[in-house]
Design a protein around this motif. Structure first.
Motif, PDB file in Angstrom:
ATOM      1  N   THR A  35       0.702  -1.703   0.300  1.00  0.00           N
ATOM      2  CA  THR A  35       0.307  -0.315   0.539  1.00  0.00           C
ATOM      3  C   THR A  35       0.949   1.172   0.269  1.00  0.00           C
ATOM      4  N   GLN A  39      -3.351   4.959   0.206  1.00  0.00           N
ATOM      5  CA  GLN A  39      -5.043   4.835   0.294  1.00  0.00           C
ATOM      6  C   GLN A  39      -4.866   3.356  -1.680  1.00  0.00           C
ATOM      7  N   THR A  41      -3.284   0.303  -3.008  1.00  0.00           N
ATOM      8  CA  THR A  41      -3.076  -1.190  -1.959  1.00  0.00           C
ATOM      9  C   THR A  41      -3.191  -1.427  -4.192  1.00  0.00           C
TER      10      THR A  41
END
Length: 189
Positions: A35, A39, A41
């Motif tokens: 990640t 935000q 991933t």
């Protein structure tokens, strides 16, 4: 001479067979998540795995770190060089004693449990536990898959500097140190 031959033959018959199970790299996979910027991933994998499992439950799985696959060649190279330092630490290895209840399955049956062992990564050894389901597909074939991700913390393996270097070169605000790992492997006897 005949007596020695018979003694040797009887000794071989008296000893239990110790077959080894071998990991089938073509049907096995290992995935991890990263990640970035808090935000985003992404799913990554390693393209190569090898391993053995003895009838007594001694497990050893080796992951060549040069086989990292992020779907971006430049990122793969950076991870090999800056994070894993594959020149000095070519492989990650997981070793464990698999619990007997996971080893004694009959053909067509499955069971769940946990396997705790030692992960050797970047010259550091630390404990790791995986929640798994084991299925014996045939007398000579079994599969082992995680039932939940195991979170590996990069700081446990002194990888923070490599992560910081990746973050700097890619101009990212963050890359998390907690890395969820899943796998599905097949062993054949």
């Amino acid at each position: 001479m005949m007596k020695r031959t018979l003694l040797a033959l009887s000794a071989c018959i008296a000893l239990p067979a110790s077959a080894a199970w071998t990991l089938d790299s073509d049907t096995s996979s290992l995935h991890f998540l990263s990640t970035k910027n808090a935000q985003i991933t992404e799913v990554h994998s390693f393209d190569e795995l090898s391993g053995t499992l003895s009838d007594g439950g001694q497990l050893s799985v080796t992951v060549p770190l040069t086989s990292v696959n992020t779907s971006i060649e430049l990122r793969d190279t950076r991870m090999q060089e800056m994070l894993f330092d594959t020149t000095n630490f070519a492989n990650a290895t997981f070793t464990a004693d698999v619990p007997a209840e996971l080893m004694k399955l009959k053909k067509g049956s499955s069971t769940t449990g946990s396997v705790t062992g030692e992960l050797d990564l970047h010259g550091v050894k630390a404990p790791a536990t995986f929640q798994v389901i084991v299925s014996k597909l045939a007398n000579d074939k079994l599969t082992v898959s995680t039932t939940a991700p195991t979170v590996i913390n990069a700081s446990s393996f002194k990888l923070e500097g490599g992560i910081q270097a990746l973050q700097d070169v890619a101009k990212l605000s963050s890359i998390t140190l907690a890395v969820p790992v899943t796998f599905s492997v097949t062993f054949e006897e």
